[in-house]
Structure formats: C-alpha cells, structure tokens
Design a protein around this motif. Structure first.
Motif, PDB file in Angstrom:
ATOM      1  N   GLN A   1       0.621   1.428   8.614  1.00  0.00           N
ATOM      2  CA  GLN A   1       2.050   1.250   8.371  1.00  0.00           C
ATOM      3  C   GLN A   1       2.639   0.064   9.137  1.00  0.00           C
ATOM      4  OE1 GLN A   1       3.844   5.044   9.109  1.00  0.00           O
ATOM      5  NE2 GLN A   1       2.896   5.972   7.319  1.00  0.00           N
TER       6      GLN A   1
ATOM      7  N   LYS B   1       0.769   4.208  -4.277  1.00  0.00           N
ATOM      8  CA  LYS B   1      -0.553   4.851  -4.263  1.00  0.00           C
ATOM      9  C   LYS B   1      -1.551   4.200  -5.214  1.00  0.00           C
ATOM     10  CE  LYS B   1       1.028   9.300  -2.626  1.00  0.00           C
ATOM     11  NZ  LYS B   1       1.007  10.737  -2.794  1.00  0.00           N
TER      12      LYS B   1
ATOM     13  N   ALA C   1      -2.642   0.995  -3.567  1.00  0.00           N
ATOM     14  CA  ALA C   1      -3.498   1.348  -2.429  1.00  0.00           C
ATOM     15  C   ALA C   1      -4.901   1.715  -2.907  1.00  0.00           C
ATOM     16  CB  ALA C   1      -2.883   2.485  -1.629  1.00  0.00           C
TER      17      ALA C   1
ATOM     18  N   ILE D   1       0.812  -1.223   0.000  1.00  0.00           N
ATOM     19  CA  ILE D   1       0.000   0.000   0.000  1.00  0.00           C
ATOM     20  C   ILE D   1       0.843   1.269   0.000  1.00  0.00           C
ATOM     21  CG2 ILE D   1      -2.054  -1.060   0.989  1.00  0.00           C
ATOM     22  CD1 ILE D   1      -1.341   0.173   3.669  1.00  0.00           C
ATOM     23  N   SER D   2       2.159   1.122   0.078  1.00  0.00           N
ATOM     24  CA  SER D   2       3.000   2.315  -0.062  1.00  0.00           C
ATOM     25  C   SER D   2       2.947   2.844  -1.503  1.00  0.00           C
ATOM     26  CB  SER D   2       4.442   2.016   0.347  1.00  0.00           C
ATOM     27  OG  SER D   2       5.003   1.028  -0.504  1.00  0.00           O
TER      28      SER D   2
ATOM     29  N   GLN E   1     -10.511   2.725  13.265  1.00  0.00           N
ATOM     30  CA  GLN E   1      -9.482   3.540  12.623  1.00  0.00           C
ATOM     31  C   GLN E   1      -9.734   5.030  12.828  1.00  0.00           C
ATOM     32  OE1 GLN E   1      -9.718   2.052   8.572  1.00  0.00           O
ATOM     33  NE2 GLN E   1      -7.975   0.678   8.889  1.00  0.00           N
TER      34      GLN E   1
ATOM     35  N   LYS F   1      -4.403   3.537   5.722  1.00  0.00           N
ATOM     36  CA  LYS F   1      -2.990   3.835   5.472  1.00  0.00           C
ATOM     37  C   LYS F   1      -2.112   3.268   6.591  1.00  0.00           C
ATOM     38  CE  LYS F   1      -4.300   7.940   2.952  1.00  0.00           C
ATOM     39  NZ  LYS F   1      -4.360   9.362   2.907  1.00  0.00           N
TER      40      LYS F   1
ATOM     41  N   ALA G   1      -5.573  -0.427   3.353  1.00  0.00           N
ATOM     42  CA  ALA G   1      -5.365   0.651   2.387  1.00  0.00           C
ATOM     43  C   ALA G   1      -6.100   1.923   2.816  1.00  0.00           C
ATOM     44  CB  ALA G   1      -5.830   0.213   1.001  1.00  0.00           C
ATOM     45  N   ARG G   2      -7.346   1.796   3.267  1.00  0.00           N
ATOM     46  CA  ARG G   2      -8.108   2.977   3.694  1.00  0.00           C
ATOM     47  C   ARG G   2      -7.489   3.647   4.913  1.00  0.00           C
ATOM     48  NH1 ARG G   2     -13.122  -0.216   2.871  1.00  0.00           N
ATOM     49  NH2 ARG G   2     -13.821   0.390   0.804  1.00  0.00           N
TER      50      ARG G   2
ATOM     51  N   ARG H   1      -8.263  -0.334  -1.808  1.00  0.00           N
ATOM     52  CA  ARG H   1      -9.370   0.316  -1.089  1.00  0.00           C
ATOM     53  C   ARG H   1     -10.722  -0.167  -1.613  1.00  0.00           C
ATOM     54  NH1 ARG H   1      -5.848   4.807  -0.978  1.00  0.00           N
ATOM     55  NH2 ARG H   1      -6.640   5.634  -2.935  1.00  0.00           N
TER      56      ARG H   1
END
Length: 178
Positions: free
Chosen positions: A75, A25, A28, A22-23, A126, A73, A70-71, A32
């Motif tokens: 890490q 874009k 990602a 997902i780094s 989240q 983000k 993905a939503r 999503r």
C-alpha cells in the motif's frame, strides 16, 4: 525549458502508479503474473499506460517490481534498500541465513539474472513482515545494474547495507573493550 525527470524520480513515480493500480483486483491479478515470461503479456496494458516501455532490455526489472507489489498487496513504498530489508527479515540469531541469498545475488552479472534471484528474496522479505523494502529504490538499483559502470556499485551498496551494521557494532565492541 522543462528538464527530464531523474531516474530516481521515474522509479518513484512508477511505483506510486503501480501501488495505485493494484487497488483494482483485476489489474492486481494481471500484475501478479508480470514476472512470468509466459503470462507477462497480461500486465502489459497496465505497464504501458504507466509509461513503461516494455520493449526495453531492462523490462524485467519492471516486471519483477510490478509482480512483487501486486503479490505483496503493498500500500506504500518502504524505506529500506534490498540489503537492509534482507538483514531485517531475520532475527539477530539467524541473520546469517540471509547471507547465502545475498551472496548469490552479488554473483549475478546481468540484470536478467539479478531479477531471477531477486524475486524469491522479495517474497521472503514480504513473508517476514519485519522489513520495509523500498520498491522504488530496488527498481532504481535494478535499472542501474544493467550498466557495467554501475553494477559493482549497486552490489557494494547491497553488501554494505547487509553487513555494515554488524561490522560497526563489532568495531564499537572492540574499541570499548580495548
């Protein structure tokens, strides 16, 4: 002879792979959309390259986790199971607001139904940023949820994790006050 990876290790590896992917874009953006049946095909290449068999009946669990990572983000994977993370998402005074969500999840009988209910719960967790949800544990739980033999056990773990700390505190208060 090399043995097969445990289900837990497979789930951890999948989440690590997705977090790494997902780094990018573009990836990602595709991930999503993984939990929407109309657009999930956009996530298929990434999921298949990660060793996920999208033909399996438990594929919705992977779709929900991929979209959530993905939503959000994300890490790194968290440490709390779903019950703990839901409880941690609310202040002590408003903790019971998570109870209807948990009860709805506990009433699920299939992994598909659980995935539909889990999706907004993950979004809530989240959005509060007070919890540290373990996505690999949630994936593991959802994969076990499809089995009649383990479904109730998963529900028990979520329930105990949500209610358990309060129960222990009440028991300690009673024993100290007696």
């Amino acid at each position: 002879m090399e043995g097969k990876k445990s289900l837990q290790q497979q789930c951890e590896d999948t989440v690590k792979y997705l977090i790494k992917r997902i780094s990018d874009k573009g990836i990602a953006a595709d991930l999503r959309q993984a939990d929407n049946p109309v657009t999930s095909y956009k996530a298929w290449p990434t999921l298949i390259r990660g060793g996920i068999d999208i033909r399996r009946p438990d594929r919705d669990a992977y779709f929900v986790i991929a979209a959530a990572l993905a939503r959000g983000k994300v890490q790194e994977d968290g440490t709390q199971n779903l019950g703990e993370a839901l409880r941690a998402s609310f202040d002590k005074d408003s903790e019971n607001q998570g109870e209807p969500r948990l009860r709805r999840l506990l009433s699920c009988d299939t992994v598909d139904e659980a995935c539909q209910i889990v999706r907004p719960i993950i979004h809530l967790i989240q959005s509060r940023e007070k919890a540290s949800l373990s996505y690999s544990r949630l994936l593991w739980d959802l994969k076990l949820f499809q089995s009649d033999a383990y479904r109730d056990r998963v529900k028990e773990i979520w329930a105990y994790s949500f209610y358990g700390e309060d129960t222990r505190k009440k028991e300690e208060t009673k024993s100290n006050g007696s």
